[in-house]
Write a protein that holds these residues in place. Structure first.
Motif, mmCIF file in Angstrom:
data_model
loop_
_atom_site.group_PDB
_atom_site.id
_atom_site.type_symbol
_atom_site.label_atom_id
_atom_site.label_comp_id
_atom_site.label_asym_id
_atom_site.label_seq_id
_atom_site.Cartn_x
_atom_site.Cartn_y
_atom_site.Cartn_z
ATOM 1 N N LYS A 114 16.593 -15.039 45.305
ATOM 2 C CA LYS A 114 17.736 -15.396 44.453
ATOM 3 C C LYS A 114 19.016 -14.815 45.035
ATOM 4 C CE LYS A 114 15.593 -15.764 39.887
ATOM 5 N NZ LYS A 114 15.582 -15.158 38.548
ATOM 6 N N ASN A 136 20.212 -16.753 48.001
ATOM 7 C CA ASN A 136 20.787 -18.054 47.632
ATOM 8 C C ASN A 136 22.212 -17.932 47.136
ATOM 9 O OD1 ASN A 136 18.501 -19.369 48.266
ATOM 10 N ND2 ASN A 136 17.799 -19.746 46.182
ATOM 11 N N ASN A 137 22.642 -16.710 46.758
ATOM 12 C CA ASN A 137 23.942 -16.567 46.118
ATOM 13 C C ASN A 137 24.932 -15.657 46.823
ATOM 14 O OD1 ASN A 137 23.977 -18.025 43.371
ATOM 15 N ND2 ASN A 137 21.949 -17.110 43.498
ATOM 16 N N ASP A 170 21.254 -24.248 46.251
ATOM 17 C CA ASP A 170 19.812 -24.439 46.152
ATOM 18 C C ASP A 170 19.297 -23.892 44.819
ATOM 19 O OD1 ASP A 170 17.226 -25.086 46.895
ATOM 20 O OD2 ASP A 170 17.537 -24.463 48.961
ATOM 21 N N GLU A 171 17.985 -23.825 44.711
ATOM 22 C CA GLU A 171 17.347 -23.336 43.485
ATOM 23 C C GLU A 171 17.933 -21.975 43.075
ATOM 24 O OE1 GLU A 171 15.110 -25.507 42.375
ATOM 25 O OE2 GLU A 171 14.406 -24.389 40.650
ATOM 26 N N ASP A 172 18.167 -21.793 41.787
ATOM 27 C CA ASP A 172 18.674 -20.535 41.214
ATOM 28 C C ASP A 172 20.070 -20.156 41.703
ATOM 29 O OD1 ASP A 172 16.424 -20.011 39.619
ATOM 30 O OD2 ASP A 172 15.363 -19.162 41.324
ATOM 31 N N SER A 173 20.829 -21.113 42.185
ATOM 32 C CA SER A 173 22.208 -20.799 42.574
ATOM 33 C C SER A 173 23.079 -20.672 41.326
ATOM 34 C CB SER A 173 22.772 -21.900 43.472
ATOM 35 O OG SER A 173 22.124 -21.872 44.712
#
Lengths: 90, 350
Positions: free
Chosen positions: B254, B257-258, A75-78
């Motif tokens: 963020k 997401n990671n 997704d965004e900012d991965s």
């Protein structure tokens, strides 16, 4: 299958073999696109030869080139980490 | 050097010229004896012309909104723009030498103390060649100068009319004869502060859910009600706290997401997460200091690794990333650097 502009997400390609500060590139990609097509974009972004065998790591796992980014929840900012495409220990 | 001329011709009689005329070296026409100077359009001169045109139109844009703009010396790329903020005037220097690629802005210490150094301006840090304009930077400077004066310089003395200075920067609404609300909006956080004007001195009430998310709000409420700070101080600091909260929310998004198992405790401002590079899973605890993001976060690796060499490499990279922390860095940057060290260890180099 075509998708609208809303399918574009901002991701970061990271090549950990380069020094900090120079190892990240920002790129807008379609989240419905396959991992293999995004790999080509990463090669272009880092000026790597197209013949080079590389893979992405996301959330610690290697991504299957045949699947899409959406399948892995990218997704965004991965951050998509670039590693050589080889089996660990092989 | 490329040239547009293929067959040079005399502009007076139309006959072909023996040599190529340039701007410096004239060629005499063999038929009419006229001297012909060339008007070469090299790629460089064309670029210079385009740059000059874009700088000129940029200065004109600034002039429309800031009519007192002054060109310094003979160079149109250096301009001085007086920015007025509630009675005080500050000269802002704008250098457009590198425009549209980059912009240089500077201003006096008085203005710096109000709005911070130029490299803190959002319009400067997020400068996008081609789409950013000098006038946007000047607008931001003007709006920040107005805002900080209103938020930090105003004192409250009783009636609702005394918070008129605040209303220039915040939405202020009188909902009843005894209650005035001051709304604080940031991109991710929205709330209001109630001011009870029926009591003397007036008392402030901040919603309890906001005090839970922004612990400083409770302290500020107590300090205002005890008469230690002004309403301007209260609202200014609340807005700052809300902006920091926005930043924390962005950081956590963020990280989610990671990485995996990301949890955040607002009371202790601690983030717990796992950075995976299968089969290795690194557990981290991150504590955000009160002055985050100006002060760097405290990152602790909680997993002990059997391989000392890898552990040393991780700690070395972590210390390097932490020591070079600025408020523009993100926690994600540090953790992905560490993840990269582990990935290189496991997968090797290509």
């Amino acid at each position: 299958m075509s998708h609208g502009k809303e399918a574009l997400i901002k991701v970061y390609f990271k090549d950990p073999q380069l020094p900090p500060g120079q190892n990240q590139r920002e790129k807008y990609v379609d989240k419905y696109s396959t991992v293999s097509s995004v790999l080509e974009e990463a090669k272009t972004a880092f000026s790597l030869p197209s013949s080079m065998q590389i893979a992405f790591l996301f959330k610690g796992r290697k991504l299957n080139p045949a699947k899409t980014l959406l399948d892995y929840g990218v997704d965004e900012d991965s951050v998509l980490m670039i590693v050589p495409d080889r089996i660990i220990g092989g | 050097m490329s040239s547009e001329y293929i067959v040079p011709m005399c502009p007076q009689c139309g006959s072909p010229l023996p040599n190529l005329p340039t701007a410096e070296n004239a060629v005499t026409c063999e038929f009419c004896n006229g001297k012909v100077y060339g008007r070469e359009k090299t790629a460089q001169s064309q670029q210079l012309k385009e740059d000059y045109a874009s700088i000129y139109s940029e200065v004109m844009l600034v002039k429309q909104e800031f009519p007192k703009v002054e060109i310094i010396g003979a160079d149109i790329a250096k301009i001085r723009v007086p920015v007025t903020s509630q009675g005080s005037e500050y000269d802002v220097l704008v250098v457009l030498d590198e425009f549209p690629k980059d912009i240089f802005v500077d201003y006096p210490r008085g203005l710096r103390s109000l709005i911070g150094p130029p490299n803190y301006l959002t319009t400067v840090t997020s400068w996008a060649p081609g789409s950013s304009h000098a006038v946007d930077v000047l607008r931001e400077i003007k709006s920040m100068a107005n805002r900080s004066r209103a938020a930090l310089g105003v004192t409250y003395e009783g009636g609702p009319e005394d918070i008129s200075a605040l209303s220039r920067s915040f939405q202020v609404e009188q909902v009843s004869p005894s209650e005035t609300r001051i709304y604080i909006y940031t991109p991710r956080t929205r709330f209001f502060t109630s001011l009870n004007t029926a009591t003397s001195p007036p008392q402030v009430t901040i919603p309890s859910n906001i005090k839970r998310v922004l612990p400083i709000a409770g302290i500020l409420e107590q300090r205002y009600n005890a008469g230690e700070i002004t309403i301007g101080d209260l609202v200014g600091r609340l807005e700052y706290a809300a902006n920091v909260q926005d930043r924390i929310i962005t950081e956590i998004q963020k990280l989610r997401n990671n990485f995996v198992n990301v949890t955040y405790q607002p009371e202790t401002r601690q983030i717990s997460l796992i950075v995976p590079v299968e089969p290795i899973r690194l557990q981290f605890q991150i504590t955000l200091p009160d002055k985050f993001p100006i002060v760097r976060p405290v990152i602790t690796l909680q997993t002990r690794l059997k391989n000392r060499q890898l552990e040393d490499a991780i700690l070395k990279r972590m210390n390097f990333a932490m020591s070079s922390w600025t408020r523009f860095n993100s926690i994600l940057d540090i953790l992905t650097e560490i993840q990269g060290v582990v990935a290189t260890f496991l997968y090797g180099r290509y």
